[in-house]
Enzyme design. Structure first.
Site, PDB file in Angstrom:
ATOM      1  CB  SER A  53      -0.940   0.004   1.215  1.00 13.10           C
ATOM      2  OG  SER A  53      -1.847  -1.076   1.148  1.00 13.10           O
ATOM      3  CG  HIS A  55      -2.833   2.335   3.736  1.00 10.83           C
ATOM      4  ND1 HIS A  55      -2.429   1.455   4.715  1.00 10.83           N
ATOM      5  CD2 HIS A  55      -3.602   1.609   2.874  1.00 10.83           C
ATOM      6  CE1 HIS A  55      -2.924   0.249   4.468  1.00 10.83           C
ATOM      7  NE2 HIS A  55      -3.641   0.313   3.356  1.00 10.83           N
TER       8      HIS A  55
END
Length: 373
Positions: free
Chosen positions: A247, A312
């Site tokens: 991610s 993220h």
């Protein structure tokens, strides 16, 4: 005549009474040789070359205005220097009559590049070799690793709940910080099918077109910088949590592309760009929300903390900062951009801080790290 006066003259169409969008090369060359353009010698040479190399006897107003305002990328400069400005002026050709690959190149040009001249230059000068192998290879490797662990563990969702999964030498675990390769190799491990599918889809849909335009080195640098920043950020902000998934790199690519679209909104020609941006933001936000839920409210009891969601956010920060600099001009050398050195210095400072943090902070703060599997 100063620059603002020249632009006002252009806007009032005194050089183009018929409002055709072009002026004759004689008028254009007269402006240059009469020194009525307040530009440095390099730009004057470029303008003379543009007038001399034009085979149609016309110079586009918008190209002139953009050049005066320093909006041209190096593709424009290189085209003038090579005497190859005889590209079609009516935009890219329509899809009927184009082969499948050329249609895809046309789609990539409209999807990635905000300037019509750059789009034309990319479309007519693009070569299929070397192909965009980095993103395809990374995605293929991630799928193979996932299938191998899925078959071995007989588990295809929430794999981190299997006690053998976290023993992989690829997973980042705070108890194995000394094994530096884990700060990168965790990108090959995924929680389950849904995470792998989401990351693989975005990598191919966004990463491959970006790599076709900007090249392997730039996109691999951006992607790996996001991956590394993700694991290092987790080691600083969530010191007990492991990390799996790509991610960090995926969000670096996505946020860089979305930021580039926003910064060049008027020039982007990708269809339904507002709707697509909203959908992308919703999907990315949902993925982050899911990661937060798995971190703090896991659906099943586990032997240790679940993977962190901070990768993220770190990837998104890398994409907005480093990505915008990398994607600003698809041919301009990074070394020629002042902003690149500022971003590189900031990223290097972060790396040094994170390294010292991982060496000293855990012991100084007395962090309770779960035992490594």
């Amino acid at each position: 005549m100063d620059r603002s006066s020249l632009l006002q003259l252009i806007q009032e169409q005194q050089l183009d009474p018929e409002n055709t969008g072009f002026i004759s090369t004689e008028t254009f060359a007269g402006l240059v040789h009469n020194h009525e353009l307040p530009l440095d010698p390099a730009k004057l040479d470029m303008l003379v070359a543009l007038a001399q190399s034009n085979e149609q006897g016309q110079v586009c107003y918008q190209e002139l205005v953009d050049l005066i305002n320093s909006k041209r990328s190096s593709s424009f400069k290189r085209a003038i220097a090579n005497g190859q400005r005889a590209l079609p002026r009516d935009g890219l050709p329509d899809e009927p009559g184009l082969g499948v690959y050329k249609r895809f190149v046309r789609y990539v040009a409209y999807e990635i590049l905000p300037c019509e001249v750059d789009r034309r230059w990319y479309f007519y000068q693009h070569r299929s070799c070397p192909p965009p192998v980095f993103m395809a290879s990374v995605t293929l490797a991630q799928i193979i690793v996932f299938l191998c662990y899925g078959a071995r563990l007989n588990k295809w969702v929430l794999q981190t709940y299997h006690p053998e999964y976290m023993k992989s030498p690829l997973v980042y675990h705070p108890g194995h910080r000394a094994r530096a390769w884990r700060f990168l190799t965790y990108m090959f491990m995924h929680v389950g099918l849904e995470q792998l599918g989401f990351n693989a889809l975005l990598q191919l849909m966004i990463g491959v077109p970006l790599e076709m335009v900007h090249g392997l080195l730039r996109i691999s640098l951006l992607y790996l910088a996001g991956v590394l920043a993700g694991s290092l950020t987790v080691s600083i902000t969530d010191m007990r949590a492991p990390v799996v998934g790509s991610s960090g790199g995926v969000y670096a690519l996505c946020s860089a592309h979305l930021a580039n679209v926003v910064m060049n909104w008027a020039g982007m020609r990708c269809p339904y760009k507002l709707l697509r941006m909203v959908l992308a933001l919703v999907c990315m936000s949902s993925e982050v929300g899911r990661a937060v839920w798995l971190r703090f409210s896991p659906p099943l009891p586990a032997s240790g903390p679940q993977p962190s969601f901070m990768a993220h956010l770190a990837g998104a920060v890398v994409g907005v900062s480093m990505g915008l600099t990398i994607l600003r001009s698809y041919e301009e050398r990074l070394g020629d951009q002042c902003g690149w050195w500022v971003v590189l210095l900031a990223y290097g400072t972060f790396l040094l801080f994170a390294i010292f943090w991982n060496i000293f902070a855990y012991d100084l703060l007395g962090a309770h790290v779960p035992p490594p599997p």
